[in-house]
Write a protein that holds these residues in place. Sequence first.
Motif, PDB file in Angstrom:
ATOM      1  N   UNK A   1       0.822  -1.217   0.000  1.00 36.49           N
ATOM      2  CA  UNK A   1       0.000   0.000   0.000  1.00 36.49           C
ATOM      3  C   UNK A   1       0.855   1.266   0.000  1.00 36.49           C
ATOM      4  N   UNK A   2       2.107   1.123  -0.319  1.00 35.99           N
ATOM      5  CA  UNK A   2       2.963   2.303  -0.494  1.00 35.99           C
ATOM      6  C   UNK A   2       3.371   2.979   0.795  1.00 35.99           C
ATOM      7  N   UNK A   3       3.359   2.250   1.892  1.00 33.23           N
ATOM      8  CA  UNK A   3       3.760   2.841   3.171  1.00 33.23           C
ATOM      9  C   UNK A   3       5.231   2.548   3.401  1.00 33.23           C
ATOM     10  N   UNK A   4       6.032   3.506   3.009  1.00 32.47           N
ATOM     11  CA  UNK A   4       7.490   3.328   3.075  1.00 32.47           C
ATOM     12  C   UNK A   4       8.046   4.192   4.199  1.00 32.47           C
ATOM     13  N   UNK A   5       9.227   4.751   3.985  1.00 28.07           N
ATOM     14  CA  UNK A   5       9.831   5.615   4.999  1.00 28.07           C
ATOM     15  C   UNK A   5       9.420   7.071   4.777  1.00 28.07           C
ATOM     16  N   UNK A   6       9.151   7.763   5.885  1.00 26.70           N
ATOM     17  CA  UNK A   6       8.755   9.164   5.792  1.00 26.70           C
ATOM     18  C   UNK A   6       9.950  10.096   5.743  1.00 26.70           C
ATOM     19  N   UNK A   7       9.683  11.334   5.288  1.00 32.91           N
ATOM     20  CA  UNK A   7      10.743  12.337   5.260  1.00 32.91           C
ATOM     21  C   UNK A   7      11.024  12.827   6.674  1.00 32.91           C
ATOM     22  N   UNK A   8      12.254  13.239   6.892  1.00 38.59           N
ATOM     23  CA  UNK A   8      12.689  13.674   8.227  1.00 38.59           C
ATOM     24  C   UNK A   8      11.771  14.741   8.791  1.00 38.59           C
ATOM     25  N   UNK A   9      11.428  15.753   7.991  1.00 39.79           N
ATOM     26  CA  UNK A   9      10.632  16.876   8.489  1.00 39.79           C
ATOM     27  C   UNK A   9       9.225  16.417   8.873  1.00 39.79           C
ATOM     28  N   UNK A  10       8.689  15.466   8.108  1.00 45.35           N
ATOM     29  CA  UNK A  10       7.342  14.990   8.414  1.00 45.35           C
ATOM     30  C   UNK A  10       7.335  14.207   9.726  1.00 45.35           C
ATOM     31  N   UNK A  11       8.429  13.504   9.982  1.00 46.93           N
ATOM     32  CA  UNK A  11       8.485  12.689  11.196  1.00 46.93           C
ATOM     33  C   UNK A  11       8.725  13.557  12.429  1.00 46.93           C
ATOM     34  N   UNK A  12       9.574  14.551  12.272  1.00 46.08           N
ATOM     35  CA  UNK A  12      10.002  15.318  13.443  1.00 46.08           C
ATOM     36  C   UNK A  12       9.448  16.737  13.495  1.00 46.08           C
ATOM     37  N   UNK A  13       8.549  17.092  12.589  1.00 43.60           N
ATOM     38  CA  UNK A  13       8.049  18.459  12.507  1.00 43.60           C
ATOM     39  C   UNK A  13       7.065  18.822  13.601  1.00 43.60           C
ATOM     40  N   UNK A  14       6.568  20.049  13.566  1.00 41.65           N
ATOM     41  CA  UNK A  14       5.661  20.543  14.601  1.00 41.65           C
ATOM     42  C   UNK A  14       4.355  19.760  14.701  1.00 41.65           C
ATOM     43  N   UNK A  15       3.876  19.225  13.572  1.00 43.02           N
ATOM     44  CA  UNK A  15       2.627  18.454  13.623  1.00 43.02           C
ATOM     45  C   UNK A  15       2.807  17.224  14.507  1.00 43.02           C
ATOM     46  N   UNK A  16       4.008  16.630  14.448  1.00 41.33           N
ATOM     47  CA  UNK A  16       4.296  15.467  15.282  1.00 41.33           C
ATOM     48  C   UNK A  16       4.325  15.866  16.754  1.00 41.33           C
ATOM     49  N   UNK A  17       5.010  16.961  17.023  1.00 37.97           N
ATOM     50  CA  UNK A  17       5.103  17.444  18.396  1.00 37.97           C
ATOM     51  C   UNK A  17       3.708  17.685  18.954  1.00 37.97           C
ATOM     52  N   UNK A  18       2.851  18.305  18.149  1.00 36.58           N
ATOM     53  CA  UNK A  18       1.492  18.595  18.587  1.00 36.58           C
ATOM     54  C   UNK A  18       0.715  17.304  18.837  1.00 36.58           C
TER      55      UNK A  18
END
Lengths: 41, 132
Positions: free
Chosen positions: B51-68
Amino acid sequence: MKSKVGSPAVPFALEDTAGTVHRLERYRGHWLLIMFHRHLL
Amino acid sequence: MRRHENEVEGLNLRILVVTFEARERAEAYVRETGLRWPLLIDRQRVLYGAYGMEHGRWWAIWGPATLWAYIRLIGRGHRPRRPTGDIHQLGGDILVDPMGMVALHHVGKGPADRPALSALFERIQQSQGDHR
Protein backbone atom coordinates in the motif's frame (compact mmCIF):
# COMPACT_ATOMS: atom_id res chain seq x y z
CA MET A 1 2.34 5.53 -5.16
CA LYS A 2 -0.87 5.61 -7.16
CA SER A 3 -4.01 5.33 -5.07
CA LYS A 4 -5.59 1.90 -4.97
CA VAL A 5 -9.09 3.27 -4.51
CA GLY A 6 -11.43 1.30 -6.74
CA SER A 7 -8.99 -1.61 -7.04
CA PRO A 8 -9.32 -4.99 -5.33
CA ALA A 9 -7.75 -4.99 -1.87
CA VAL A 10 -4.36 -6.66 -1.56
CA PRO A 11 -4.76 -10.23 -0.27
CA PHE A 12 -2.99 -11.01 3.00
CA ALA A 13 -2.58 -13.73 5.58
CA LEU A 14 -1.11 -12.32 8.77
CA GLU A 15 -0.97 -13.71 12.28
CA ASP A 16 -2.17 -11.67 15.22
CA THR A 17 -0.69 -11.58 18.72
CA ALA A 18 -2.96 -14.46 19.77
CA GLY A 19 -1.68 -16.68 16.96
CA THR A 20 -4.80 -16.42 14.77
CA VAL A 21 -4.16 -16.02 11.05
CA HIS A 22 -6.33 -13.32 9.45
CA ARG A 23 -7.00 -13.42 5.71
CA LEU A 24 -8.62 -10.76 3.58
CA GLU A 25 -11.31 -13.11 2.28
CA ARG A 26 -12.57 -13.73 5.80
CA TYR A 27 -13.86 -10.15 5.87
CA ARG A 28 -15.82 -10.21 2.64
CA GLY A 29 -19.32 -8.90 3.26
CA HIS A 30 -18.10 -6.43 5.87
CA TRP A 31 -16.43 -3.07 5.69
CA LEU A 32 -12.86 -3.53 6.80
CA LEU A 33 -10.62 -0.84 8.20
CA ILE A 34 -6.94 -1.76 8.25
CA MET A 35 -4.95 0.60 10.42
CA PHE A 36 -1.21 0.46 9.86
CA HIS A 37 0.73 1.55 12.90
CA ARG A 38 3.97 3.38 12.84
CA HIS A 39 6.15 2.23 15.74
CA LEU A 40 4.14 1.22 18.80
CA LEU A 41 4.12 3.88 21.54
CA MET B 1 -9.68 5.42 17.68
CA ARG B 2 -10.63 3.89 20.99
CA ARG B 3 -12.78 6.94 21.71
CA HIS B 4 -14.95 5.91 18.74
CA GLU B 5 -15.73 2.37 19.88
CA ASN B 6 -19.43 3.12 20.33
CA GLU B 7 -19.73 4.43 16.77
CA VAL B 8 -18.09 1.29 15.42
CA GLU B 9 -20.63 -0.91 17.17
CA GLY B 10 -23.47 0.18 14.92
CA LEU B 11 -21.61 -0.34 11.65
CA ASN B 12 -20.95 -3.46 9.62
CA LEU B 13 -17.29 -2.74 10.18
CA ARG B 14 -14.37 -4.90 11.20
CA ILE B 15 -11.09 -3.37 12.28
CA LEU B 16 -7.60 -4.78 12.07
CA VAL B 17 -4.48 -3.07 13.34
CA VAL B 18 -1.14 -3.92 11.75
CA THR B 19 2.34 -3.47 13.16
CA PHE B 20 5.79 -4.28 11.82
CA GLU B 21 7.28 -4.62 15.28
CA ALA B 22 8.40 -7.85 16.95
CA ARG B 23 5.82 -10.20 18.45
CA GLU B 24 7.01 -9.55 22.02
CA ARG B 25 6.55 -5.82 21.63
CA ALA B 26 3.16 -6.28 19.95
CA GLU B 27 1.96 -8.58 22.73
CA ALA B 28 3.10 -6.09 25.37
CA TYR B 29 1.28 -3.31 23.52
CA VAL B 30 -1.99 -5.28 23.55
CA ARG B 31 -1.59 -5.99 27.27
CA GLU B 32 -0.76 -2.40 28.13
CA THR B 33 -3.43 -0.71 26.06
CA GLY B 34 -6.23 -3.28 26.22
CA LEU B 35 -6.53 -3.01 22.44
CA ARG B 36 -9.81 -4.66 21.49
CA TRP B 37 -9.05 -5.28 17.83
CA PRO B 38 -6.65 -7.90 16.47
CA LEU B 39 -3.07 -6.66 16.18
CA LEU B 40 -1.54 -8.31 13.12
CA ILE B 41 2.20 -8.65 12.76
CA ASP B 42 3.79 -7.86 9.40
CA ARG B 43 7.49 -8.16 10.22
CA GLN B 44 8.57 -8.13 6.59
CA ARG B 45 6.33 -5.11 5.92
CA VAL B 46 4.90 -6.79 2.84
CA LEU B 47 1.42 -5.35 3.33
CA TYR B 48 2.87 -1.96 4.26
CA GLY B 49 4.82 -1.98 1.02
CA ALA B 50 1.85 -3.16 -1.03
CA TYR B 51 0.00 0.00 0.00
CA GLY B 52 2.96 2.30 -0.49
CA MET B 53 3.76 2.84 3.17
CA GLU B 54 7.49 3.33 3.08
CA HIS B 55 9.83 5.61 5.00
CA GLY B 56 8.76 9.16 5.79
CA ARG B 57 10.74 12.34 5.26
CA TRP B 58 12.69 13.67 8.23
CA TRP B 59 10.63 16.88 8.49
CA ALA B 60 7.34 14.99 8.41
CA ILE B 61 8.48 12.69 11.20
CA TRP B 62 10.00 15.32 13.44
CA GLY B 63 8.05 18.46 12.51
CA PRO B 64 5.66 20.54 14.60
CA ALA B 65 2.63 18.45 13.62
CA THR B 66 4.30 15.47 15.28
CA LEU B 67 5.10 17.44 18.40
CA TRP B 68 1.49 18.60 18.59
CA ALA B 69 0.22 15.03 18.16
CA TYR B 70 2.35 13.87 21.09
CA ILE B 71 1.21 16.78 23.24
CA ARG B 72 -2.42 15.82 22.58
CA LEU B 73 -1.68 12.18 23.45
CA ILE B 74 -0.05 13.18 26.72
CA GLY B 75 -2.95 15.51 27.43
CA ARG B 76 -5.28 12.50 27.17
CA GLY B 77 -3.25 10.69 29.81
CA HIS B 78 -1.12 8.54 27.50
CA ARG B 79 2.53 8.25 28.35
CA PRO B 80 4.48 7.56 25.16
CA ARG B 81 7.32 5.08 25.44
CA ARG B 82 10.74 5.49 23.99
CA PRO B 83 10.40 4.09 20.45
CA THR B 84 12.03 0.73 19.88
CA GLY B 85 11.04 0.26 16.24
CA ASP B 86 11.85 2.06 13.02
CA ILE B 87 10.56 5.56 13.67
CA HIS B 88 10.68 6.50 9.99
CA GLN B 89 8.23 3.82 8.89
CA LEU B 90 4.99 5.43 7.74
CA GLY B 91 1.57 4.19 8.72
CA GLY B 92 -1.80 4.72 7.15
CA ASP B 93 -5.35 3.53 6.78
CA ILE B 94 -7.08 1.36 4.22
CA LEU B 95 -10.84 1.00 4.06
CA VAL B 96 -12.14 -1.99 2.12
CA ASP B 97 -15.79 -2.21 1.11
CA PRO B 98 -17.90 -5.38 1.53
CA MET B 99 -17.07 -6.42 -2.06
CA GLY B 100 -13.35 -6.39 -1.32
CA MET B 101 -12.59 -3.15 -3.16
CA VAL B 102 -10.43 -0.38 -1.71
CA ALA B 103 -12.66 2.55 -0.75
CA LEU B 104 -10.01 4.67 0.99
CA HIS B 105 -6.25 4.56 0.66
CA HIS B 106 -4.47 6.93 3.00
CA VAL B 107 -0.72 6.89 3.50
CA GLY B 108 0.20 9.12 6.43
CA LYS B 109 2.90 11.67 5.69
CA GLY B 110 3.80 11.67 9.38
CA PRO B 111 2.49 10.60 12.79
CA ALA B 112 -0.15 13.30 12.86
CA ASP B 113 -1.55 12.64 9.39
CA ARG B 114 -4.58 10.36 9.71
CA PRO B 115 -8.02 10.62 8.12
CA ALA B 116 -10.89 11.89 10.27
CA LEU B 117 -12.65 8.83 11.59
CA SER B 118 -15.97 10.62 11.81
CA ALA B 119 -15.88 11.24 8.04
CA LEU B 120 -14.98 7.62 7.45
CA PHE B 121 -17.88 6.39 9.59
CA GLU B 122 -20.27 8.77 7.82
CA ARG B 123 -19.19 7.33 4.50
CA ILE B 124 -19.97 3.79 5.65
CA GLN B 125 -23.33 4.86 7.07
CA GLN B 126 -24.22 6.60 3.82
CA SER B 127 -23.32 3.53 1.83
CA GLN B 128 -25.38 1.30 4.10
CA GLY B 129 -28.29 3.72 3.73
CA ASP B 130 -28.00 3.61 -0.07
CA HIS B 131 -28.38 -0.16 -0.06
CA ARG B 132 -31.50 -0.26 2.12
